[in-house]
Enzyme design. Structure first.
Site, mmCIF file in Angstrom:
data_model
loop_
_atom_site.group_PDB
_atom_site.id
_atom_site.type_symbol
_atom_site.label_atom_id
_atom_site.label_comp_id
_atom_site.label_asym_id
_atom_site.label_seq_id
_atom_site.Cartn_x
_atom_site.Cartn_y
_atom_site.Cartn_z
ATOM 1 C CE LYS A 126 -3.616 2.609 3.153
ATOM 2 N NZ LYS A 126 -4.934 2.218 3.768
ATOM 3 C CD GLU B 196 9.154 -5.592 6.924
ATOM 4 O OE1 GLU B 196 8.964 -5.238 6.810
ATOM 5 O OE2 GLU B 196 9.071 -6.337 8.336
ATOM 6 N N GLY C 207 -5.292 -1.736 4.693
ATOM 7 C CA GLY C 207 -3.693 -3.282 4.677
ATOM 8 C C GLY C 207 -4.749 -4.502 4.668
ATOM 9 N NE ARG C 208 -6.286 -3.540 10.469
ATOM 10 C CZ ARG C 208 -5.917 -2.716 10.958
ATOM 11 N NH1 ARG C 208 -4.616 -2.287 10.124
ATOM 12 N NH2 ARG C 208 -6.617 -1.989 11.607
ATOM 13 C CD GLU D 62 -2.062 -4.607 11.441
ATOM 14 O OE1 GLU D 62 -2.467 -4.513 10.379
ATOM 15 O OE2 GLU D 62 -0.779 -4.567 11.111
ATOM 16 C CG HIS E 172 -4.568 -35.738 16.180
ATOM 17 N ND1 HIS E 172 -4.816 -37.095 17.413
ATOM 18 C CD2 HIS E 172 -5.700 -35.351 15.755
ATOM 19 C CE1 HIS E 172 -6.495 -37.858 16.271
ATOM 20 N NE2 HIS E 172 -6.383 -36.832 15.955
ATOM 21 C CE LYS F 102 5.428 -1.144 9.912
ATOM 22 N NZ LYS F 102 4.959 -0.268 9.090
#
Ligand code: F6P
Length: 553
Positions: A216, A222, A278-279, A364, A395, A515
């Site tokens: 965005k 990253e 973003g999410r 978030e 399990h 950050k």
């Protein structure tokens, strides 16, 4: 204005909670056997605790509620002005107050016949213009007409992004793999750990590889690092001609300047808008990899599923409104039973990335501790969401859900039809959904164990107290459309919780500090000269140790 917990609706709900908190689901079902019924036999709403919309059948009868609880929860939402806030979102008001932005992911799936004017611009028209470009591009790639620099068709698509620019795309790709074009290979690179890029590309031919750089902001460390590495990898494999970038890189972003600085022609850029968080962006151009995989028509089906749930959420009274009910039940456990986590357990291998996707969406969004006005909240907000595809979790961690000391509300998600039918696998899979929810609700009493002849010493170990709440979401089949509806269901559940808590579910300031500190530390790890470390003793020692390991002083 009184704080949330001072409102009269909240106090009434607290009194109700005191009265029913200890009542066991066995008693609740004994006293109102119709609470889990659907179909013609079912008692009228709100006596039956099931609801259905947009292809999702939502059974919330195995919750620690009576028929009175939901109306009381809805009253809390009303008194907190949640319905007004919902309308404000759909109308494009700037409800993301700390970033002064509208929150309009719902516009991403409005049909082209709609119009929504924000600041003089018809955003629905803009959305469809981008969708049209995405469709044309996807058709080019899927048909083999889009050629790489050396004239070969694209066979590999690598999505580079992180957070909302990765989790939605990878979740949707995995979920809809059964509908994807199988002769295209899809990879998703997110982690700045070079291993991610290396392992995702080591067997790919650059001449046949298309990178979709999703960010965005187009500034995320990253993503930018991985995008630069991808460019080097691509150019190294294609003889170093910079013109190759145009055939092997496209960008998805709101930052045209950043995209062109990186070297991607903005003609190969697909835009979106600051009103898409973003999410909340997997159905924007961030979903380009999804469209490349499943094609434009199925992508549209997914948008239609989203939209159908949006309409349901916008128009249905809270006590029959699936996302609102889900959100209010989450709040019920978080604020009144003191639960700390919520498990999401999809019984479909195709949804194995769904819990990870939901973690960003829920945590978030609602991991906040001040109100919209910036005041400290005095009530708990977002729970920890986690989960795993069934039956694998059974399990490993289900033991704690069944017999541990922590109360963990669970969502089971099941499908009537398998996408990969094999023998009786689907019956076995779904039997476990029903069995787990039944066991969690009703447990097994010492008396039942004794009647079965279980040795007295083992009775406490084998007792299941039960009374552990679950929702069961049943869907006919995992399709692009039902996936859209399912994601929108959770988006609006998150909205409901955040609106009642009075927090900003659409900012994420909590990710900033780390950050900033990392940017400060990077040169301290890389400088040839001994850096002047002004951190605490722990951080400085760790930095020195890392430098020594690298052979630096
Ligand atoms: O983790 C913080 C965050 O800003 C997320 O909200 C976002 O989804 C992610 O980083 C990626 O951001 P961008 O798409 O701008 O690269």
């Amino acid at each position: 204005m009184p704080g949330l917990t001072e409102t009269s609706a909240w106090k009434t709900l607290a009194g109700h909670h005191e009265r029913i908190a200890q009542v066991h689901l066995r008693e609740l079902f004994r006293d109102h056997p119709g609470r889990g019924e659907s179909g013609p036999e079912a008692p009228p709403a709100p006596e039956n605790l099931v609801a259905e919309a947009a292809g999702l059948y939502f059974d919330y009868s195995k919750n620690r509620i009576t028929v009175e609880t939901l109306p009381l929860l809805a009253a809390v939402a009303e008194e907190a002005s949640m319905p007004a806030r919902r309308e404000a979102m759909f109308a494009g008001e700037r409800i993301n107050v700390s970033e002064d932005r509208s929150v309009l992911h719902v516009a991403l799936r409005m049909p082209s016949s709609r119009s929504l004017i924000i600041d003089g611009v018809d955003v629905v028209k803009e959305v469809h213009a981008v969708l049209k470009r995405m469709s044309a591009f996807s058709e080019e790639v899927r048909s083999g007409r889009w050629l790489g620099h050396t004239g070969k068709a694209i066979r590999n698509v690598v999505n580079i992004g992180i957070g909302g620019s990765d989790l939605g795309p990878v979740m949707a790709y995995e979920a809809l793999k059964g509908y994807s074009m199988r002769d295209l290979t899809f990879r998703f690179v997110s982690n700045v750990d070079g291993a991610d890029f290396h392992e995702s590309t080591r067997d790919l031919d650059p001449a046949e590889t298309l990178f979709v750089v999703c960010s965005k902001t187009f500034t995320t460390l990253e993503t930018m690092t991985n995008a630069h590495t991808a460019r080097e990898w691509c150019l190294a494999g294609l003889g170093g001609d910079k013109d190759a970038v145009a055939r092997h890189f496209v960008a998805v972003s709101t930052n045209a300047e950043g995209v062109s600085e990186f070297g991607i022609d903005t003609g190969n850029m697909f835009g979106f808008w600051d009103w898409v968080g973003g999410r909340y962006s997997m159905d924007s151009a961030i979903g380009l990899s999804t469209m490349l995989a499943i094609g434009p028509d199925r992508f549209q089906d997914m948008l239609d599923g989203f939209h159908e749930m949006d309409e349901h959420f916008r128009e249905t009274p809270l006590t029959r409104n699936l996302p609102a009910i889900h959100g209010l039940l989450s709040l019920w456990y978080r604020n009144f039973f003191g639960t700390r986590t919520q498990a999401v357990l999809p019984y479909s291998e195709y949804l194995h990335r769904f819990p990870a996707y939901l973690q960003q969406l829920t945590m978030e969004s609602n991991g906040k501790s001040v109100t919209l006005a910036g005041e400290q909240v005095s009530w708990q907000t977002g729970a920890v969401f986690w989960g795993e595809a069934g039956t694998n979790g059974q399990h490993s961690f289900y033991q704690l859900i069944h017999q541990g000391t922590e109360l963990i509300p669970c969502d089971f998600i099941g499908f009537a039809h398998a996408l990969s039918p094999l023998g009786n696998h689907q019956d076995l899979l779904i039997s476990n959904v029903f069995a787990q929810a039944e066991a969690l609700a009703f447990g097994k009493t010492p008396e039942e164990l004794q009647a079965e002849g279980v040795a007295e010493a083992l009775v406490p170990h084998k007792t299941f107290v039960g009374n552990r709440p679950t929702n069961t979401i049943m869907v006919d089949r995992l399709t692009p459309r039902s996936l859209g509806a399912l994601v929108a269901f959770y988006e609006h559940s998150v909205f409901t919780q955040g609106a009642v808590w009075g927090i900003d579910s659409f900012d994420q300031w909590g990710v900033e500090l780390g950050k900033v500190l990392a940017r400060k530390i990077i040169p301290e790890l890389e400088s040839a000269d001994v850096p002047d470390l002004g951190h605490d003793t722990s951080t400085s020692s760790l930095i020195r140790r890392y430098r020594r390991a690298k052979g630096l002083s």
